[in-house]
Design a protein around this motif. Structure first.
Motif, PDB file in Angstrom:
ATOM      1  N   CYS A 119       0.844  -1.189   0.000  1.00  0.00           N
ATOM      2  CA  CYS A 119       0.000   0.000   0.000  1.00  0.00           C
ATOM      3  C   CYS A 119       0.882   1.243   0.000  1.00  0.00           C
ATOM      4  O   CYS A 119       0.601   2.211  -0.703  1.00  0.00           O
ATOM      5  N   ARG A 120       1.974   1.218   0.751  1.00  0.00           N
ATOM      6  CA  ARG A 120       2.881   2.369   0.781  1.00  0.00           C
ATOM      7  C   ARG A 120       3.471   2.617  -0.601  1.00  0.00           C
ATOM      8  O   ARG A 120       3.637   3.754  -1.011  1.00  0.00           O
ATOM      9  N   GLN A 121       3.784   1.548  -1.356  1.00  0.00           N
ATOM     10  CA  GLN A 121       4.317   1.726  -2.699  1.00  0.00           C
ATOM     11  C   GLN A 121       3.319   2.459  -3.588  1.00  0.00           C
ATOM     12  O   GLN A 121       3.702   3.306  -4.389  1.00  0.00           O
ATOM     13  N   ALA A 122       2.046   2.156  -3.459  1.00  0.00           N
ATOM     14  CA  ALA A 122       1.025   2.821  -4.262  1.00  0.00           C
ATOM     15  C   ALA A 122       0.794   4.252  -3.777  1.00  0.00           C
ATOM     16  O   ALA A 122       0.545   5.155  -4.563  1.00  0.00           O
ATOM     17  N   TYR A 123       0.896   4.459  -2.493  1.00  0.00           N
ATOM     18  CA  TYR A 123       0.593   5.736  -1.843  1.00  0.00           C
ATOM     19  C   TYR A 123       1.790   6.679  -1.830  1.00  0.00           C
ATOM     20  O   TYR A 123       1.635   7.894  -1.830  1.00  0.00           O
ATOM     21  N   GLN A 124       3.000   6.117  -1.871  1.00  0.00           N
ATOM     22  CA  GLN A 124       4.217   6.895  -1.691  1.00  0.00           C
ATOM     23  C   GLN A 124       4.407   8.024  -2.703  1.00  0.00           C
ATOM     24  O   GLN A 124       4.829   9.111  -2.312  1.00  0.00           O
ATOM     25  N   PRO A 125       4.119   7.828  -3.992  1.00  0.00           N
ATOM     26  CA  PRO A 125       4.323   8.950  -4.927  1.00  0.00           C
ATOM     27  C   PRO A 125       3.497  10.186  -4.554  1.00  0.00           C
ATOM     28  O   PRO A 125       3.976  11.314  -4.683  1.00  0.00           O
ATOM     29  N   LEU A 126       2.288   9.983  -4.066  1.00  0.00           N
ATOM     30  CA  LEU A 126       1.466  11.115  -3.646  1.00  0.00           C
ATOM     31  C   LEU A 126       2.029  11.745  -2.378  1.00  0.00           C
ATOM     32  O   LEU A 126       2.061  12.969  -2.246  1.00  0.00           O
ATOM     33  N   LEU A 127       2.473  10.910  -1.467  1.00  0.00           N
ATOM     34  CA  LEU A 127       3.075  11.415  -0.233  1.00  0.00           C
ATOM     35  C   LEU A 127       4.357  12.194  -0.546  1.00  0.00           C
ATOM     36  O   LEU A 127       4.580  13.274   0.008  1.00  0.00           O
ATOM     37  N   ASP A 128       5.168  11.678  -1.460  1.00  0.00           N
ATOM     38  CA  ASP A 128       6.397  12.373  -1.857  1.00  0.00           C
ATOM     39  C   ASP A 128       6.080  13.711  -2.527  1.00  0.00           C
ATOM     40  O   ASP A 128       6.746  14.718  -2.267  1.00  0.00           O
ATOM     41  N   ALA A 129       5.064  13.726  -3.388  1.00  0.00           N
ATOM     42  CA  ALA A 129       4.673  14.958  -4.073  1.00  0.00           C
ATOM     43  C   ALA A 129       4.215  16.007  -3.067  1.00  0.00           C
ATOM     44  O   ALA A 129       4.643  17.168  -3.117  1.00  0.00           O
ATOM     45  N   LEU A 130       3.384  15.586  -2.147  1.00  0.00           N
ATOM     46  CA  LEU A 130       2.893  16.520  -1.136  1.00  0.00           C
ATOM     47  C   LEU A 130       4.016  16.958  -0.201  1.00  0.00           C
ATOM     48  O   LEU A 130       4.074  18.117   0.209  1.00  0.00           O
ATOM     49  N   THR A 131       4.935  16.063   0.096  1.00  0.00           N
ATOM     50  CA  THR A 131       6.091  16.416   0.919  1.00  0.00           C
ATOM     51  C   THR A 131       6.910  17.513   0.249  1.00  0.00           C
ATOM     52  O   THR A 131       7.375  18.454   0.916  1.00  0.00           O
ATOM     53  N   ALA A 132       7.087  17.424  -1.069  1.00  0.00           N
ATOM     54  CA  ALA A 132       7.830  18.462  -1.799  1.00  0.00           C
ATOM     55  C   ALA A 132       7.106  19.806  -1.719  1.00  0.00           C
ATOM     56  O   ALA A 132       7.744  20.852  -1.545  1.00  0.00           O
ATOM     57  N   LEU A 133       5.787  19.778  -1.808  1.00  0.00           N
ATOM     58  CA  LEU A 133       5.015  21.024  -1.711  1.00  0.00           C
ATOM     59  C   LEU A 133       5.099  21.614  -0.306  1.00  0.00           C
ATOM     60  O   LEU A 133       5.252  22.826  -0.141  1.00  0.00           O
ATOM     61  N   VAL A 134       5.002  20.777   0.695  1.00  0.00           N
ATOM     62  CA  VAL A 134       5.111  21.247   2.078  1.00  0.00           C
ATOM     63  C   VAL A 134       6.510  21.812   2.320  1.00  0.00           C
ATOM     64  O   VAL A 134       6.665  22.888   2.924  1.00  0.00           O
ATOM     65  N   ALA A 135       7.541  21.133   1.823  1.00  0.00           N
ATOM     66  CA  ALA A 135       8.919  21.604   1.995  1.00  0.00           C
ATOM     67  C   ALA A 135       9.137  22.951   1.299  1.00  0.00           C
ATOM     68  O   ALA A 135       9.809  23.833   1.853  1.00  0.00           O
ATOM     69  N   ALA A 136       8.568  23.121   0.123  1.00  0.00           N
ATOM     70  CA  ALA A 136       8.695  24.400  -0.586  1.00  0.00           C
ATOM     71  C   ALA A 136       8.026  25.516   0.208  1.00  0.00           C
ATOM     72  O   ALA A 136       8.547  26.629   0.293  1.00  0.00           O
ATOM     73  N   ASN A 137       6.890  25.217   0.800  1.00  0.00           N
ATOM     74  CA  ASN A 137       6.205  26.212   1.621  1.00  0.00           C
ATOM     75  C   ASN A 137       6.982  26.494   2.896  1.00  0.00           C
ATOM     76  O   ASN A 137       7.059  27.643   3.338  1.00  0.00           O
ATOM     77  N   GLU A 138       7.580  25.468   3.473  1.00  0.00           N
ATOM     78  CA  GLU A 138       8.377  25.680   4.681  1.00  0.00           C
ATOM     79  C   GLU A 138       9.600  26.549   4.366  1.00  0.00           C
ATOM     80  O   GLU A 138       9.922  27.477   5.113  1.00  0.00           O
ATOM     81  N   ALA A 139      10.244  26.268   3.226  1.00  0.00           N
ATOM     82  CA  ALA A 139      11.407  27.069   2.827  1.00  0.00           C
ATOM     83  C   ALA A 139      11.020  28.522   2.561  1.00  0.00           C
ATOM     84  O   ALA A 139      11.803  29.441   2.833  1.00  0.00           O
ATOM     85  N   ALA A 140       9.792  28.723   2.068  1.00  0.00           N
ATOM     86  CA  ALA A 140       9.319  30.082   1.787  1.00  0.00           C
ATOM     87  C   ALA A 140       8.750  30.754   3.034  1.00  0.00           C
ATOM     88  O   ALA A 140       8.415  31.937   3.001  1.00  0.00           O
ATOM     89  N   GLY A 141       8.627  29.997   4.120  1.00  0.00           N
ATOM     90  CA  GLY A 141       8.077  30.548   5.350  1.00  0.00           C
ATOM     91  C   GLY A 141       6.579  30.780   5.290  1.00  0.00           C
ATOM     92  O   GLY A 141       6.044  31.595   6.029  1.00  0.00           O
ATOM     93  N   THR A 142       5.903  30.011   4.434  1.00  0.00           N
ATOM     94  CA  THR A 142       4.467  30.238   4.245  1.00  0.00           C
ATOM     95  C   THR A 142       3.583  29.147   4.836  1.00  0.00           C
ATOM     96  O   THR A 142       2.371  29.187   4.658  1.00  0.00           O
ATOM     97  N   ILE A 143       4.186  28.182   5.528  1.00  0.00           N
ATOM     98  CA  ILE A 143       3.382  27.116   6.136  1.00  0.00           C
ATOM     99  C   ILE A 143       3.750  27.021   7.614  1.00  0.00           C
ATOM    100  O   ILE A 143       4.872  27.382   8.003  1.00  0.00           O
ATOM    101  N   VAL A 144       2.836  26.579   8.413  1.00  0.00           N
ATOM    102  CA  VAL A 144       3.099  26.413   9.841  1.00  0.00           C
ATOM    103  C   VAL A 144       4.278  25.447   9.999  1.00  0.00           C
ATOM    104  O   VAL A 144       4.247  24.335   9.457  1.00  0.00           O
ATOM    105  N   PRO A 145       5.338  25.861  10.685  1.00  0.00           N
ATOM    106  CA  PRO A 145       6.518  24.998  10.848  1.00  0.00           C
ATOM    107  C   PRO A 145       6.144  23.656  11.480  1.00  0.00           C
ATOM    108  O   PRO A 145       5.292  23.576  12.356  1.00  0.00           O
ATOM    109  N   GLY A 146       6.797  22.615  10.993  1.00  0.00           N
ATOM    110  CA  GLY A 146       6.567  21.275  11.519  1.00  0.00           C
ATOM    111  C   GLY A 146       5.438  20.529  10.834  1.00  0.00           C
ATOM    112  O   GLY A 146       5.202  19.365  11.136  1.00  0.00           O
ATOM    113  N   THR A 147       4.742  21.168   9.908  1.00  0.00           N
ATOM    114  CA  THR A 147       3.657  20.508   9.181  1.00  0.00           C
ATOM    115  C   THR A 147       4.236  19.409   8.296  1.00  0.00           C
ATOM    116  O   THR A 147       5.262  19.607   7.650  1.00  0.00           O
ATOM    117  N   THR A 148       3.582  18.265   8.250  1.00  0.00           N
ATOM    118  CA  THR A 148       4.022  17.162   7.395  1.00  0.00           C
ATOM    119  C   THR A 148       2.963  16.882   6.334  1.00  0.00           C
ATOM    120  O   THR A 148       1.807  17.302   6.467  1.00  0.00           O
TER     121      THR A 148
END
Length: 190
Positions: free
Chosen positions: A113-142
């Motif tokens: 299930c993680r193999q099927a779900y992981q690409p979406l989790l990775d994509a969202l992780t990249a978006l969250v990381a970009a927002n964290e780097a820009a200072g636009t998301i609550v710190p610590g959000t996953t």
């Protein structure tokens, strides 16, 4: 994988796609019957219903995952996050079985299930990381936090009024996640 096992897997995926696209019984028992295999055979290939559903919708998963770099190149991070989450919700609105799998996939992350779900989790992780780097998301959000918060939006109906409600609720969610950036509008050009 033996050829008969590979053949069974393909029959299961084909039967699942047909069953999930039709109205009515979409149980694993129904899918097994359509594929001409026992339920045990399904579980040998797909340990959970969510793993099977996400595999059936693999093209949608790949498209969503592949959209992230394009969105981040074209939009500021909070707008990219909103656009991607809107696409994710739209896919779920058009395919309720996908939405159901996404709303529970985080709870049943077997290896397959993680193999099927992981690409979406990775994509969202990249978006969250970009927002964290820009200072636009609550710190610590996953990414897992965001998907958990998105859960109730999977249950909103598909008619025009319910879609408008879903868009409003997504805006509320994003104002909470990204309080320092307006996720509805791109910043003015400088």
């Amino acid at each position: 994988m033996r050829s008969d096992a590979r053949h069974n897997r393909l029959r299961i995926l084909e039967a699942a796609a047909e069953t999930l696209a039709a109205a009515g019984d979409t149980s694993l028992k129904s899918i097994a019957r359509r594929a001409g295999v026992g339920q045990g055979t399904i579980y040998r290939h797909f340990p959970t219903r969510e793993a099977l559903v996400l595999e059936v919708y693999w093209e949608e998963v790949e498209e969503l995952a592949g959209a992230v770099p394009v969105l981040l190149d074209a939009l500021c991070p909070p707008v990219a996050l909103r656009a991607w989450l809107k696409r994710l919700l739209d896919v779920g609105g058009c395919t309720p079985e996908f939405a159901g799998a996404m709303s529970t996939a985080g709870d049943v992350l077997t290896q397959q299930c993680r193999q099927a779900y992981q690409p979406l989790l990775d994509a969202l992780t990249a978006l969250v990381a970009a927002n964290e780097a820009a200072g636009t998301i609550v710190p610590g959000t996953t990414a897992e936090d965001v998907l958990l918060l998105l859960g109730p939006l999977w249950r909103v109906g598909a008619d025009d009024e319910e879609r408008a409600r879903s868009a409003r609720l997504l805006d509320v969610l994003l104002r909470g996640l990204c309080p320092s950036g307006d996720p509805r509008e791109a910043p003015p050009a400088q």
